[in-house]
Design a protein around this motif. Sequence first.
Motif, PDB file in Angstrom:
ATOM      1  N   GLU A 135      29.219  40.051  48.001  1.00  0.00           N
ATOM      2  CA  GLU A 135      30.572  40.461  48.361  1.00  0.00           C
ATOM      3  C   GLU A 135      31.385  40.818  47.126  1.00  0.00           C
ATOM      4  O   GLU A 135      32.143  41.797  47.118  1.00  0.00           O
ATOM      5  CB  GLU A 135      31.244  39.333  49.141  1.00  0.00           C
ATOM      6  CG  GLU A 135      30.700  39.160  50.559  1.00  0.00           C
ATOM      7  CD  GLU A 135      31.375  38.023  51.284  1.00  0.00           C
ATOM      8  OE1 GLU A 135      32.182  37.333  50.635  1.00  0.00           O
ATOM      9  OE2 GLU A 135      31.105  37.850  52.495  1.00  0.00           O
ATOM     10  N   ASN A 136      31.222  40.024  46.047  1.00  0.00           N
ATOM     11  CA  ASN A 136      31.933  40.354  44.805  1.00  0.00           C
ATOM     12  C   ASN A 136      31.473  41.696  44.252  1.00  0.00           C
ATOM     13  O   ASN A 136      32.284  42.532  43.812  1.00  0.00           O
ATOM     14  CB  ASN A 136      31.710  39.249  43.771  1.00  0.00           C
ATOM     15  CG  ASN A 136      32.331  37.926  44.190  1.00  0.00           C
ATOM     16  OD1 ASN A 136      33.368  37.927  44.881  1.00  0.00           O
ATOM     17  ND2 ASN A 136      31.757  36.813  43.790  1.00  0.00           N
ATOM     18  N   GLU A 137      30.143  41.943  44.265  1.00  0.00           N
ATOM     19  CA  GLU A 137      29.633  43.235  43.807  1.00  0.00           C
ATOM     20  C   GLU A 137      30.142  44.371  44.681  1.00  0.00           C
ATOM     21  O   GLU A 137      30.482  45.448  44.184  1.00  0.00           O
ATOM     22  CB  GLU A 137      28.109  43.211  43.813  1.00  0.00           C
ATOM     23  CG  GLU A 137      27.502  42.290  42.752  1.00  0.00           C
ATOM     24  CD  GLU A 137      25.992  42.315  42.789  1.00  0.00           C
ATOM     25  OE1 GLU A 137      25.439  43.021  43.669  1.00  0.00           O
ATOM     26  OE2 GLU A 137      25.368  41.639  41.938  1.00  0.00           O
ATOM     27  N   LEU A 138      30.211  44.121  45.997  1.00  0.00           N
ATOM     28  CA  LEU A 138      30.733  45.140  46.907  1.00  0.00           C
ATOM     29  C   LEU A 138      32.192  45.448  46.594  1.00  0.00           C
ATOM     30  O   LEU A 138      32.602  46.620  46.581  1.00  0.00           O
ATOM     31  CB  LEU A 138      30.586  44.659  48.356  1.00  0.00           C
ATOM     32  CG  LEU A 138      31.073  45.623  49.444  1.00  0.00           C
ATOM     33  CD1 LEU A 138      30.286  46.926  49.378  1.00  0.00           C
ATOM     34  CD2 LEU A 138      30.918  44.991  50.821  1.00  0.00           C
ATOM     35  N   CYS A 139      32.971  44.404  46.313  1.00  0.00           N
ATOM     36  CA  CYS A 139      34.383  44.636  45.937  1.00  0.00           C
ATOM     37  C   CYS A 139      34.480  45.431  44.652  1.00  0.00           C
ATOM     38  O   CYS A 139      35.297  46.364  44.527  1.00  0.00           O
ATOM     39  CB  CYS A 139      35.098  43.292  45.808  1.00  0.00           C
ATOM     40  SG  CYS A 139      35.277  42.399  47.355  1.00  0.00           S
ATOM     41  N   GLU A 140      33.608  45.083  43.654  1.00  0.00           N
ATOM     42  CA  GLU A 140      33.626  45.832  42.399  1.00  0.00           C
ATOM     43  C   GLU A 140      33.231  47.290  42.623  1.00  0.00           C
ATOM     44  O   GLU A 140      33.847  48.210  42.062  1.00  0.00           O
ATOM     45  CB  GLU A 140      32.666  45.177  41.407  1.00  0.00           C
ATOM     46  CG  GLU A 140      33.124  43.787  40.938  1.00  0.00           C
ATOM     47  CD  GLU A 140      32.109  43.149  40.013  1.00  0.00           C
ATOM     48  OE1 GLU A 140      31.055  43.784  39.790  1.00  0.00           O
ATOM     49  OE2 GLU A 140      32.393  42.022  39.507  1.00  0.00           O
ATOM     50  N   LEU A 141      32.204  47.518  43.452  1.00  0.00           N
ATOM     51  CA  LEU A 141      31.794  48.892  43.744  1.00  0.00           C
ATOM     52  C   LEU A 141      32.886  49.654  44.476  1.00  0.00           C
ATOM     53  O   LEU A 141      33.114  50.841  44.228  1.00  0.00           O
ATOM     54  CB  LEU A 141      30.503  48.883  44.569  1.00  0.00           C
ATOM     55  CG  LEU A 141      29.256  48.400  43.818  1.00  0.00           C
ATOM     56  CD1 LEU A 141      28.076  48.301  44.781  1.00  0.00           C
ATOM     57  CD2 LEU A 141      28.919  49.358  42.684  1.00  0.00           C
ATOM     58  N   LYS A 142      33.581  48.969  45.387  1.00  0.00           N
ATOM     59  CA  LYS A 142      34.695  49.628  46.065  1.00  0.00           C
ATOM     60  C   LYS A 142      35.787  50.009  45.080  1.00  0.00           C
ATOM     61  O   LYS A 142      36.371  51.099  45.155  1.00  0.00           O
ATOM     62  CB  LYS A 142      35.245  48.706  47.153  1.00  0.00           C
ATOM     63  CG  LYS A 142      34.342  48.596  48.371  1.00  0.00           C
ATOM     64  CD  LYS A 142      34.989  47.736  49.446  1.00  0.00           C
ATOM     65  CE  LYS A 142      34.107  47.671  50.689  1.00  0.00           C
ATOM     66  NZ  LYS A 142      34.711  46.821  51.737  1.00  0.00           N
ATOM     67  N   ASP A 143      36.047  49.082  44.133  1.00  0.00           N
ATOM     68  CA  ASP A 143      37.047  49.412  43.106  1.00  0.00           C
ATOM     69  C   ASP A 143      36.590  50.593  42.267  1.00  0.00           C
ATOM     70  O   ASP A 143      37.384  51.492  41.932  1.00  0.00           O
ATOM     71  CB  ASP A 143      37.277  48.196  42.206  1.00  0.00           C
ATOM     72  CG  ASP A 143      37.910  47.033  42.970  1.00  0.00           C
ATOM     73  OD1 ASP A 143      38.580  47.315  44.006  1.00  0.00           O
ATOM     74  OD2 ASP A 143      37.745  45.868  42.551  1.00  0.00           O
ATOM     75  N   GLN A 144      35.295  50.622  41.900  1.00  0.00           N
ATOM     76  CA  GLN A 144      34.777  51.755  41.139  1.00  0.00           C
ATOM     77  C   GLN A 144      34.873  53.050  41.938  1.00  0.00           C
ATOM     78  O   GLN A 144      35.236  54.098  41.398  1.00  0.00           O
ATOM     79  CB  GLN A 144      33.323  51.491  40.744  1.00  0.00           C
ATOM     80  CG  GLN A 144      33.141  50.367  39.726  1.00  0.00           C
ATOM     81  CD  GLN A 144      31.699  50.138  39.382  1.00  0.00           C
ATOM     82  OE1 GLN A 144      30.812  50.874  39.864  1.00  0.00           O
ATOM     83  NE2 GLN A 144      31.432  49.133  38.546  1.00  0.00           N
TER      84      GLN A 144
END
Length: 497
Positions: free
Chosen positions: A72-81
């Motif tokens: 979920e944290n990686e998904l949030c980071e990817l969404k931010d990217q």
Amino acid sequence: MSITAAVMHLPKAGILVSPRSLAPVCENAGLRNSKKESDLNVAQARVRDLDAQLNAKEADLATALNENRTLENELCELKDQVLSLNLSLEDTKKHLHSEMLRRVDLENHMKTLQEEMTFQKRLHEDELKETKRVHESRIAEVESGRQREFESKLSDALQGLRKQHEEQIQGYKEEMERTFSAKVENAQITAARNSEFANAAREELMETQKRVDTLISQVNQYQSQNVALESRVKELQNLLDYDRDLHRRRMAEKEEEMAQAQKQAQAQLEEYEHLLDVKLALDLEINAYRKMLEGEEQRLKLSPSPSSHSTATQAASQGRRYLHGKKRKIKETKKREHSAALKTIQHVSATGNISIEEIDADGKFVRLKNHSDEDQSLHGWVLRRRIGSVADVNYKFPSRFTLQAGQEVTIWGAAAGVSPGPSDLVWRSQKSWGTGDNIGVTLITDDGEELAERKIMLVPREEESEQDDDYEEITGSEAEFASQTKRRRKKKCCLVS
């Protein structure tokens, strides 16, 4: 000496009490107790297996939750990217649009300058024509002799003006072409760069979208696994609750059976004591009658019969044996029958070279051991104690303390009265390590890593019923027995008289 042995020592004449009436009850109670103990051991083993499975499933669940949280944290980071890339793409599009507008403005400005140049050219041509017409009219008025000279000078002047004007126009044209070419090249380079950025951003966006889709599918898969694990945990919890209820019911039934057997044994013991009291009374009466008969024989000067003498001797020996062989219950043994013993279960784990070897049940000390071949500095290390719902307490090792290779160190409470030494430390702020049904001690390094742990748990356990050992032989009160005998003799004498 058991009840059966006491019954067997009774005389054959006088009272008929058979030990067979108590033997089946005791044997059945022992068999039922053994069977219930085996069932209890099986249930406890099952409970331990289920606890181990539950702990394993909880560890798997915690690992899945951690992985889910990481994804979920990686998904949030990817969404931010993705959001930042979208913003950069929007900025690039805006920049490209502004460059295209500038290009259009430059083209329009160039067209305006060309039109202005054409207009100036026409204007100069008109001026030249007007000047030529004026000069021609003047030349017509001038003398014919000077007409040729004037025409030549005029033509030279016109040619000079025309040449100067053409040079200026050519310079303007070349400058406009250079400016336009430079701006067009800059616009093309910027457009190509922006198109490359847009293509790279588009490709990165597509890759990010694919990765997001992959992560979403993994998250869905982990969520389904999490749901399955939660359902499995619920099933195991229900099964564990069912086993606990079944174990509790069986223990209650066993306690009821043991209480019933104890009541039966108590009733039989009371009946046995009543029979012993009756026998004692009969022996006393026989002894009183014997003495009365001896007195009468002595008064009448008759020789005593051998049967009466043997009967009197037998009665006296039976009375003495009863005096020294009577049984009574012991209060401490009776309390021990109804109390449940405690069984100690220890859980030990160690991931390093140092382990927790022992925890004193009375809370006096905790002992550690270094199993490696190298000395270990315990600077900043902590021993954390947990007792049930009581707040945790931490013991911090001295800053320069080092545990030698293969050696042990004992951390004592302040109430133990031990002096500090190379292998003994004293926790001066705590009197003891504490006692309770659930004690845990954890060894934590200065980095917060848990290297070793030891837990002590006390669980209730039924002891086997030992009814034959619940009684002991004691000597009765001779004064009480003599007074009782004296009262009964007086009573019999009154009856005889």
